[in-house]
Design a protein around this motif. Structure first.
Motif, PDB file in Angstrom:
ATOM      1  N   HIS A   9       1.032 -46.027  31.122  1.00 33.69           N
ATOM      2  CA  HIS A   9       1.751 -45.280  32.151  1.00 33.69           C
ATOM      3  C   HIS A   9       3.118 -44.802  31.655  1.00 33.69           C
ATOM      4  O   HIS A   9       3.567 -45.158  30.566  1.00 33.69           O
ATOM      5  CB  HIS A   9       1.927 -46.151  33.401  1.00 33.69           C
ATOM      6  N   LEU A 308      -7.255 -44.480  29.927  1.00 29.29           N
ATOM      7  CA  LEU A 308      -6.047 -44.999  30.568  1.00 29.29           C
ATOM      8  C   LEU A 308      -6.067 -46.522  30.525  1.00 29.29           C
ATOM      9  O   LEU A 308      -7.082 -47.153  30.835  1.00 29.29           O
ATOM     10  CB  LEU A 308      -5.963 -44.539  32.026  1.00 29.29           C
ATOM     11  N   ALA A 317       0.721 -41.490  35.546  1.00 29.04           N
ATOM     12  CA  ALA A 317       0.128 -40.988  34.298  1.00 29.04           C
ATOM     13  C   ALA A 317       1.030 -39.963  33.620  1.00 29.04           C
ATOM     14  O   ALA A 317       1.943 -39.409  34.233  1.00 29.04           O
ATOM     15  CB  ALA A 317      -1.236 -40.368  34.591  1.00 29.04           C
TER      16      ALA A 317
END
Length: 549
Positions: A9, A308, A317
């Motif tokens: 992130h 991710l 993101a």
């Protein structure tokens, strides 16, 4: 196979960085394909300590996944010199199957563009006989186009005065047509050649492969008349001679549309959507020509594949995540708003750290964990669980960390203390750096908030930045677009957090969330050390409660 990017992130913490590195390594060892660990923000001090401790480079920084022109398959067609003849340029286009050429100087700076349409327009428009002189056409170009030989004259000179005359009549008539400095195209008739020289022509072109007599050569030299001998017929000479014009005379100079590799593809599409040109030049930061791309290249762009780790929220993101093809998610947070184009492998477990999940995946696939990888995974678990003090910590987290510490040769207590202290010295950093060091957005209905966490092993250190941080938060709120801002000053040793807050309704929201009497801008919360489990959930629940009232 194109590489797959493994990324955490924004404002990445130790878990986000280490999990990206270790999962990329696991995927590569399982498949042999390229998996590249990445980061969506800067490496904080704690993570830098961990990476240096185990001799690992920081992952590649990706500012945005929004495709740029650097991702486009552009053509590296070299630029051409402005003195090149239209004849050579035309052949160059045909050889490379391209309709637009960049005209550059010796340092590759763009001077103009030449298209097939420009060449066709030059031929089709009614050009008078002075075009070669107006263009300052070099004798080198003339010799090349005519496939001839310069018998008399200097090949470095230019034809800059006069018209082109085809000597089809007898010498008596030619005297009325040939003027000083003209270029005369003729055959093997001695009388016509002599007439052109006597009329002070600038150049005579003798076709049909005819021999040039010594007398004509001598007279031409004495009168400074150039002679080009060519095997072409008079008709062919008249037809192709205009192709000797240099491209600078025809190329487009004004209103050139150029782009750089960092330009976003969507912006470029909008810029060229109403233009008729098919090809556009790409320039580097110094304005030097790199290559040419077409509108079709913009449509054929392949979306990058992404995995991710340590998050599944669109707001957390990297920018441009919608332009990617998400193929996997490995996470330990709540499930939120990331959308995919189809089914994917999604692994979400209620553990204290993503690295614990990845450790389990190494075991599931019977892949040995190397000491370096073990050190990174152990560091991530100790960081995310605050050395097992966080309520998010599970027995699996502790067991994984102890196993990994043994592989990496670490004493957990000693190493964790050293790691936490590496991110101390808070007074030496700016409030902006501290605020964004571990920072996340959250949104309920139309309200967007941010929660930042600053940890330390020293209560005095946290107290030393308290007032400055509140002043910073007040100023930042005015331009942030946020409804409220929160900063957790977490004392790892004492296992408590002083929560700072600014924004309209922030005090009431905290009171509703924790059922405690609150100060104007802060409250002390004993036993609260986890943002995910002890801070986010109560605050978002209180926001939902207020939204229904």
């Amino acid at each position: 196979m194109n590489p797959v990017f493994v990324i955490g992130h924004r404002n990445p913490d130790t878990d986000s960085i280490c999990s990206a590195i270790c999962y990329a390594e696991l995927k590569h060892r399982l498949t042999g394909e390229p998996y590249i660990p990445c980061r969506a923000g800067h490496v904080n001090t704690e993570t830098k300590f961990v990476l240096e401790r185990f001799g690992v480079k920081a992952p590649r920084y990706i500012k945005s996944f929004e495709p740029c022109l650097s991702d486009v398959q552009y053509r590296r067609i070299p630029g051409i010199d402005e003195e090149m003849s239209l004849h050579r340029a035309w052949n160059y286009m045909n050889e490379n199957d391209i309709q637009t050429l960049a005209v550059v100087d010796e340092d590759r700076h763009l001077k103009g563009l030449l298209t097939l349409s420009d060449i066709a327009r030059f031929y089709m428009e009614d050009k008078d006989a002075n075009a070669l002189a107006e263009a300052g056409t070099s004798y080198r170009n003339l010799v090349d186009v005519l496939d001839g030989t310069l018998i008399v004259g200097d090949i470095e000179k230019r034809f800059e005065q006069g018209s082109v005359v085809v000597a089809a009549a007898n010498p008596d008539v030619l005297e009325d047509y040939i003027g000083p400095h003209d270029m005369v195209i003729l055959g093997n008739r001695y009388e016509s050649q002599l007439c052109a020289i006597e009329m002070n022509a600038g150049c005579i072109i003798i076709g049909l492969g005819a021999k040039v007599s010594r007398t004509i050569r001598k007279l031409a030299s004495e009168n400074q008349v150039s002679i080009i001998a060519t095997p072409l017929t008079t008709y062919s000479c008249a037809k192709v001679v205009s192709q000797a014009v240099p491209v600078r005379h025809v190329m487009r100079r004004r209103g050139l549309i150029t782009f750089e590799p960092d330009d976003v593809v969507e912006d470029v599409k909008r810029a060229v959507s109403k233009k008729r040109m098919r090809y556009y030049p790409l320039l580097d930061e110094q304005g030097r020509y790199i290559g040419m791309f077409s509108q079709r290249n913009l449509l054929d762009l392949e979306r990058p594949s992404v995995i991710l780790v340590d998050h599944n929220e669109r707001d957390q993101a990297a920018d441009g995540i919608r332009s990617t093809n998400i193929i996997e998610i490995i996470d330990h947070h709540r499930i939120d708003s990331v959308e995919t184009s189809g089914p994917i492998y999604f692994r979400n477990q209620p553990l204290g750290c993503t690295a614990t999940i990845i450790t389990g995946m190494y075991h599931e696939h019977n892949v040995p964990i190397e000491p370096k990888i073990a050190g990174l995974l152990c560091s991530a678990i100790l960081s995310d669980t605050l050395m097992f003090r966080s309520p998010t910590c599970t027995p699996l987290d502790r067991a994984a960390a102890e196993e990994l510490a043994q592989i990496a040769g670490l004493d957990i207590r000693e190493y964790a203390t050293e790691m936490f202290r590496s991110s101390s010295c808070l007074r030496d950093r700016s409030m902006d750096e501290l605020f964004h060091m571990d920072f996340k957005y959250f949104q309920i209905q139309n309200k967007k908030i941010a929660i930042s966490q600053i940890t330390s092993v020293s209560e005095n250190e946290l107290n030393g930045i308290r007032d400055k941080m509140l002043d910073y938060m007040e100023d930042y709120l005015k331009t942030s677009g946020l409804s409220m801002q929160f900063v957790m000053l977490t004392d790892i040793i004492e296992e408590k957090t002083e929560l700072l807050y600014v924004g309209r309704g922030a005090k009431n929201l905290v009171h509703t969330a924790f059922r405690k009497e609150c100060g104007e801008h802060s409250v002390v919360l004993p036993g609260v050390v986890s943002r995910k489990k002890q801070m986010v959930t109560p605050l978002l629940s209180a926001m939902e409660e207020e939204g229904t009232m």
